[in-house]
Design a protein around this motif. Structure first.
Motif, PDB file in Angstrom:
ATOM      1  N   VAL A  32     -14.438   6.186  -0.806  1.00 52.94           N
ATOM      2  CA  VAL A  32     -13.975   4.934  -0.199  1.00 52.94           C
ATOM      3  C   VAL A  32     -12.843   5.216   0.791  1.00 52.94           C
ATOM      4  N   LYS A  33     -11.977   6.142   0.447  1.00 57.65           N
ATOM      5  CA  LYS A  33     -10.892   6.503   1.365  1.00 57.65           C
ATOM      6  C   LYS A  33     -11.446   7.011   2.688  1.00 57.65           C
ATOM      7  N   SER A  34     -12.528   7.769   2.644  1.00 56.29           N
ATOM      8  CA  SER A  34     -13.091   8.300   3.885  1.00 56.29           C
ATOM      9  C   SER A  34     -13.595   7.180   4.797  1.00 56.29           C
ATOM     10  N   HIS A  73     -12.261  -4.817  -4.131  1.00 58.40           N
ATOM     11  CA  HIS A  73     -11.726  -4.797  -5.496  1.00 58.40           C
ATOM     12  C   HIS A  73     -12.476  -5.782  -6.385  1.00 58.40           C
ATOM     13  N   LEU A  74     -12.701  -6.987  -5.895  1.00 58.92           N
ATOM     14  CA  LEU A  74     -13.406  -7.988  -6.694  1.00 58.92           C
ATOM     15  C   LEU A  74     -14.848  -7.574  -6.956  1.00 58.92           C
ATOM     16  N   ALA A  75     -15.493  -6.964  -5.967  1.00 60.59           N
ATOM     17  CA  ALA A  75     -16.858  -6.471  -6.175  1.00 60.59           C
ATOM     18  C   ALA A  75     -16.876  -5.421  -7.284  1.00 60.59           C
ATOM     19  N   SER A  76     -15.870  -4.549  -7.311  1.00 60.61           N
ATOM     20  CA  SER A  76     -15.784  -3.529  -8.357  1.00 60.61           C
ATOM     21  C   SER A  76     -15.657  -4.173  -9.735  1.00 60.61           C
ATOM     22  N   LEU A  93     -26.096   4.707  -7.413  1.00 56.82           N
ATOM     23  CA  LEU A  93     -26.032   4.533  -5.966  1.00 56.82           C
ATOM     24  C   LEU A  93     -25.733   3.084  -5.598  1.00 56.82           C
ATOM     25  N   ASP A  94     -26.454   2.134  -6.208  1.00 61.17           N
ATOM     26  CA  ASP A  94     -26.230   0.724  -5.892  1.00 61.17           C
ATOM     27  C   ASP A  94     -24.833   0.272  -6.289  1.00 61.17           C
ATOM     28  N   SER A  95     -24.305   0.855  -7.345  1.00 62.81           N
ATOM     29  CA  SER A  95     -22.935   0.530  -7.754  1.00 62.81           C
ATOM     30  C   SER A  95     -21.939   0.879  -6.653  1.00 62.81           C
ATOM     31  N   LYS A  96     -22.182   2.009  -5.980  1.00 64.25           N
ATOM     32  CA  LYS A  96     -21.347   2.372  -4.834  1.00 64.25           C
ATOM     33  C   LYS A  96     -21.623   1.455  -3.641  1.00 64.25           C
ATOM     34  N   LEU A  97     -22.897   1.228  -3.369  1.00 60.52           N
ATOM     35  CA  LEU A  97     -23.273   0.514  -2.152  1.00 60.52           C
ATOM     36  C   LEU A  97     -22.788  -0.926  -2.144  1.00 60.52           C
ATOM     37  N   VAL A  98     -22.834  -1.605  -3.285  1.00 61.61           N
ATOM     38  CA  VAL A  98     -22.384  -2.994  -3.291  1.00 61.61           C
ATOM     39  C   VAL A  98     -20.879  -3.073  -3.046  1.00 61.61           C
ATOM     40  N   ARG A  99     -20.142  -2.046  -3.510  1.00 62.43           N
ATOM     41  CA  ARG A  99     -18.713  -1.982  -3.208  1.00 62.43           C
ATOM     42  C   ARG A  99     -18.495  -1.713  -1.712  1.00 62.43           C
ATOM     43  N   TYR A 100     -19.272  -0.796  -1.163  1.00 54.20           N
ATOM     44  CA  TYR A 100     -19.158  -0.513   0.275  1.00 54.20           C
ATOM     45  C   TYR A 100     -19.488  -1.767   1.094  1.00 54.20           C
ATOM     46  N   ALA A 101     -20.516  -2.491   0.656  1.00 55.18           N
ATOM     47  CA  ALA A 101     -20.914  -3.702   1.377  1.00 55.18           C
ATOM     48  C   ALA A 101     -19.773  -4.713   1.408  1.00 55.18           C
ATOM     49  N   ALA A 102     -19.079  -4.870   0.278  1.00 57.81           N
ATOM     50  CA  ALA A 102     -17.937  -5.790   0.234  1.00 57.81           C
ATOM     51  C   ALA A 102     -16.797  -5.285   1.121  1.00 57.81           C
TER      52      ALA A 102
END
Length: 428
Positions: A32-34, A73-76, A93-102
């Motif tokens: 996420v930092k990247s 944060h809320l998506a997480s 993967l989807d757990s990461k992607l939905v956070r990225y989407a938010a």
């Protein structure tokens, strides 16, 4: 023992903490930092969340950057909550992607957010969602390159499917875009906090505790969460009435748009020198993502300030209204005016403005706003038994109608006369 300690230190190094005024610590992993560290995402520091609202609420100077972190944060939290209730409902993967989407949902916002999301300002016009997709698709964009390093082309394709709602479970899309998504849940709390508007609040944690998944993978609300969602809906209603649609915010937004439209007219005929970035916004018919990302609040604000000494009287007039906050125009104080009412009174109002020595074309400013409240769409907010919240909540049912408000602004010293003209014309 030393090996275990090294592992702990390595894991600690992979997680950073950003302090947020609403939620406290927001934990940020290296992936996420990247994304956050890209110039594309950092630009959101220079896009104000509430455009000109700080002219009314001086504390409302927060940015799309902090809002995007809050949505992430809320998506997480939602993903973690649903994983406890429904183990295995989401892939790694989807757990990461939905956070990225938010996190990335606002990367396509123009300067001053929604205020300049206007086809009369941008010669190359796209909504902020479309610009976001264009940015992610740009092979030279640093955010795209970071995403490729993390999730590859297939991951980016899946990310776009989440945005578009082409996924199963559909909850992945609903977390990011629905009547109860992390975007709305964050910006209402954040905007209220920074504006200082005292309109009530809601318990986002209680809402999250009430969320469930149905057999089709859609988010549903347990009945015990209805009161918390009612508070959320009322907060949204009042924030639109008292903050987002505050008359001075609407008026100063019109001042900005009128200044930029006049600048376009002058620049297109060679009568005004403008920067490359402003030229891209006002005059380029093929603005690309790189050019779009070069425009932020500071670029527009600097340009407007530089036009204060313009030889063009009309441009200078609007710039003076912006920079001095001169209380030149006042809103007509007749409740319930509709666009039809204004149309009937237009000739009489214009004559009154003209007789006082003003230009009715310039000095009669109209703005229409729509306050939605709660409108069931795309499934609305559904309970676990399939009912819409408006079926079980008198609060939700009472605020489902869209309220149209037509604001009329005239020079301050003719407001009383214009109000009398309107009352006479409409037999009020």
């Amino acid at each position: 023992m030393s090996g275990g300690s090294d592992e702990v230190e390595a894991r600690a190094a992979e997680v950073r903490v950003i302090r947020d005024p609403l939620y406290g610590d927001i934990r940020i992993s290296d992936d996420v930092k990247s994304l956050i560290d890209t110039s594309t995402f950092q630009r959101l520091h220079r896009i104000k969340q509430l455009s000109t609202c700080d002219l009314v609420f001086p504390g409302a100077t927060h940015s799309r950057f902090s809002h995007s972190l809050g949505a992430f944060h809320l998506a997480s939290l939602i993903v973690e909550r649903l994983e406890k209730l429904h183990p295995g409902w989401i892939s790694e993967l989807d757990s990461k992607l939905v956070r990225y989407a938010a996190l990335l949902h606002d990367i396509g916002h123009p300067p001053y957010s929604h205020m300049l999301e206007d086809r009369t300002i941008f010669m190359t016009f796209h909504g902020h969602e479309s610009w976001g997709w264009k940015i992610i698709d740009d092979p030279d964009n640093d955010l795209r390159k970071a995403l490729l390093q993390i999730i590859g082309e297939s991951g980016i394709s899946r990310l776009k499917d989440i945005y578009a709602g082409r996924v199963h479970p559909i909850a992945l899309h609903e977390i990011v875009s629905s009547q109860l998504d992390v975007d709305r849940l964050d910006y209402l709390l954040r905007d209220q906090y920074h504006s200082g508007a005292d309109v009530g609040t809601y318990d986002v944690q209680r809402i999250f505790r009430s969320l469930r998944l149905d057999e089709n993978g859609s988010i549903r609300l347990h009945p015990n969460g209805v009161p918390a969602v009612e508070s959320y809906l009322l907060t949204r209603l009042h924030m639109y009435k008292l903050v987002y649609f505050h008359k001075l915010n609407i008026l100063t937004s019109e001042y900005h748009r009128k200044a930029l439209r006049r600048a376009r007219e002058l620049a297109s005929s060679g009568r005004l020198e403008i920067s490359d970035a402003i030229r891209g916004m006002l005059l380029s018919s093929d603005l690309d993502p790189s050019g779009y990302l070069s425009i932020d609040d500071s670029v527009v604000s600097s340009a407007i300030s530089s036009w204060r000494d313009s030889e063009d009287q009309e441009l200078r007039f609007w710039v003076d209204r912006i920079l001095s906050r001169d209380s030149f125009h006042k809103r007509i104080r007749i409740p319930g005016l509709t666009s039809e009412h204004v149309e009937r009174c237009m000739i009489a109002i214009s004559a009154e403005i003209s007789s006082a020595g003003y230009d009715p074309v310039r000095d009669l400013i109209l703005a229409r706003v729509d306050n939605v409240g709660y409108r069931p769409y795309q499934g609305g907010i559904r309970l676990v038994d399939g009912k819409d919240i408006a079926d079980v909540s008198s609060v939700a049912a009472a605020i489902t109608e869209t309220v149209h408000d037509t604001m009329v602004f005239v020079p301050s010293n003719v407001r009383n006369a214009c109000e009398e003209v309107i009352k006479t014309t409409l037999n009020l």
